[in-house]
Design an enzyme around this catalytic site. Structure first.
Site, PDB file in Angstrom:
ATOM      1  N   ARG A 160       3.068 -28.186 -16.249  1.00  0.00           N
ATOM      2  CA  ARG A 160       4.294 -29.018 -15.612  1.00  0.00           C
ATOM      3  C   ARG A 160       3.725 -30.162 -14.772  1.00  0.00           C
ATOM      4  O   ARG A 160       4.567 -30.247 -13.477  1.00  0.00           O
ATOM      5  CB  ARG A 160       5.344 -27.871 -14.969  1.00  0.00           C
ATOM      6  N   SER A 237      14.592 -24.529 -15.149  1.00  0.00           N
ATOM      7  CA  SER A 237      13.862 -23.544 -14.354  1.00  0.00           C
ATOM      8  C   SER A 237      13.851 -24.409 -13.161  1.00  0.00           C
ATOM      9  O   SER A 237      13.258 -25.229 -12.887  1.00  0.00           O
ATOM     10  CB  SER A 237      12.294 -23.254 -14.902  1.00  0.00           C
ATOM     11  N   GLU A 338      10.145 -26.909  -9.158  1.00  0.00           N
ATOM     12  CA  GLU A 338       9.713 -27.855 -10.570  1.00  0.00           C
ATOM     13  C   GLU A 338      10.170 -29.071 -10.579  1.00  0.00           C
ATOM     14  O   GLU A 338       9.790 -30.146 -10.804  1.00  0.00           O
ATOM     15  CB  GLU A 338      10.194 -27.121 -11.916  1.00  0.00           C
TER      16      GLU A 338
END
Ligand SMILES: Cc1cc2nc3c(=O)[nH]c(=O)nc-3n(C[C@H](O)[C@H](O)[C@H](O)COP(=O)(O)OP(=O)(O)OC[C@H]3O[C@@H](n4cnc5c(N)ncnc54)[C@H](O)[C@@H]3O)c2cc1C
Length: 346
Positions: A160, A237, A338
């Protein structure tokens, strides 16, 4: 009361100082360059599915990327090289690759947003990530004031993350994906997906079947945008899965007590990746847990913080803070957001 941010999937945040909707790559470069020359703040936004905008909004220009186009630029024994414009809607692009009989992106079906944003956080799901198929990223480099082509190693992809995330140096203009001319998928790497497909991890199966199955799995978790479903009014998320050193992992295991042993995966350099959703649930924040002021954990997925209506970014971040602090107090693990936070902090 802040103006609802119409260009984000959360539908939260204040207004933009100015909005530039651009569909030509040259215009994008010229607009970014002009903003830099005049010292004006500029925010590049595409699908708005991975940003949290503060209630005060963004004081400068928001550049809405709407460039389109997909072309084959190479077809060789190494596979087919597709060049996609940054503003191309990601899932339309994935569907197009499957129609062309290409494999490599099928497990990334159903992810909202644009193709150009996928390198930013090395978008991934169900065992695939874009770093597996990206060959090059075409960028405008604000530091050197030039258009450059970055090779895969130069992108610094990690879980990520990439050199592009949390940096306003780069504007992604186009992305090159090297795909395989095959009706068979890439090896299925994710156990839950393999189970639903009735294959073993590592097996291949039809690309279209993988896409359909992923879309079904994602919809069941509120992970495919649906205007009728408030569980999808999110950024996906909200927290990344923590990656712990071996030492920290032992410390966490000592604190688990009656919470049970979480699933975990080995990560690079002896580290361990632990599912944030598991920690959040065991810290007392289950699906549907509501914060004050129109925000709640999705009723389908513990990792998605959702805007149920009438909420604010402040309320969303209060809920995120409550969860982060609860997990830290219970397990000693600090969760990190995130999405990119714009004019707001957690
Ligand atoms: C329901 C839902 C499910 C999701 N599921 C997943 C998932 O499974 N896996 C996953 O990885 N993500 C997931 N996401 C997050 C998100 O969809 C991806 O990160 C997506 O790539 C963001 O694209 P976007 O165009 O919406 O980016 P935006 O939200 O518009 O922008 C995100 C950030 O990237 C920057 N940016 C965008 N485009 C460019 C560009 N061309 N050049 C430079 N900077 C740029 C922006 O400035 C901002 O900082 C999900 C989100 C939602 C709402």
């Amino acid at each position: 009361m802040p103006v609802r941010w119409a260009y984000t999937t959360l539908r939260l945040g204040g207004p933009a100082g100015a909005l530039a909707v651009l569909s030509e790559t040259d215009e994008v470069v010229a607009t970014v360059r002009a903003a830099a020359d005049s010292g004006q703040p500029l925010l590049v936004l595409a699908g708005g599915s991975n940003v949290v905008i503060g209630d005060a909004g963004f004081p400068g220009t928001v550049l809405l990327l709407r460039t389109r186009g997909v072309r084959v630029v190479d077809h060789s024994s190494r596979g087919v090289l597709l060049r996609v414009a940054a503003g191309e809607p990601w899932d339309e692009f994935v569907a197009d690759t499957i129609e062309r009989g290409l494999s490599g992106l099928e497990a990334l079906s159903g992810i909202p947003g644009s193709a150009g944003a996928t390198p930013i956080q090395n978008v991934g799901a169900y065992g695939q990530e874009v770093a597996h198929t990206i060959e090059a990223v075409h960028v405008y480099d604000r530091h050197s004031d030039e258009v450059r082509v970055l090779s895969l190693p130069e992108c610094g992809f990690a879980y990520r993350s990439s050199i592009f995330k949390h940096s306003d140096r780069w504007v992604v203009l186009e992305v090159d994906f090297r795909l395989q001319a095959a009706r068979q998928s890439a090896p299925v790497r994710y156990a839950e997906l393999a189970r639903h497909l009735g294959v073993e991890v590592g097996d291949r199966t039809g690309v279209a079947r993988v896409r359909e199955t992923v879309l079904k799995l994602r919809a069941g978790k509120g992970m495919v945008l649906d205007p009728e479903d408030p569980d999808t009014r999110s950024v996906g998320s909200f927290f990344t899965n923590p990656v712990l050193s071996a030492q920290d992992w032992v410390a966490v295991q000592d604190r688990l007590a009656d919470a049970g042993e979480p699933p975990s995966w080995p990560a690079p350099n002896g580290t361990v990746k632990v599912p944030a959703a598991w920690l959040i649930e065991r810290a007392g924040f289950g699906k549907g847990y509501a914060g004050a002021g129109g925000v709640a954990i999705s009723s389908k997925h513990t990792l998605a913080l959702t805007h149920r209506g009438g909420g604010t970014t402040t309320a969303l971040l209060d809920l995120a803070r409550e969860i982060r602090d609860g997990v830290r107090d219970r397990f000693g693990v600090v969760l990190h957001p995130e999405p990119v936070l714009v004019n707001c902090v957690l």
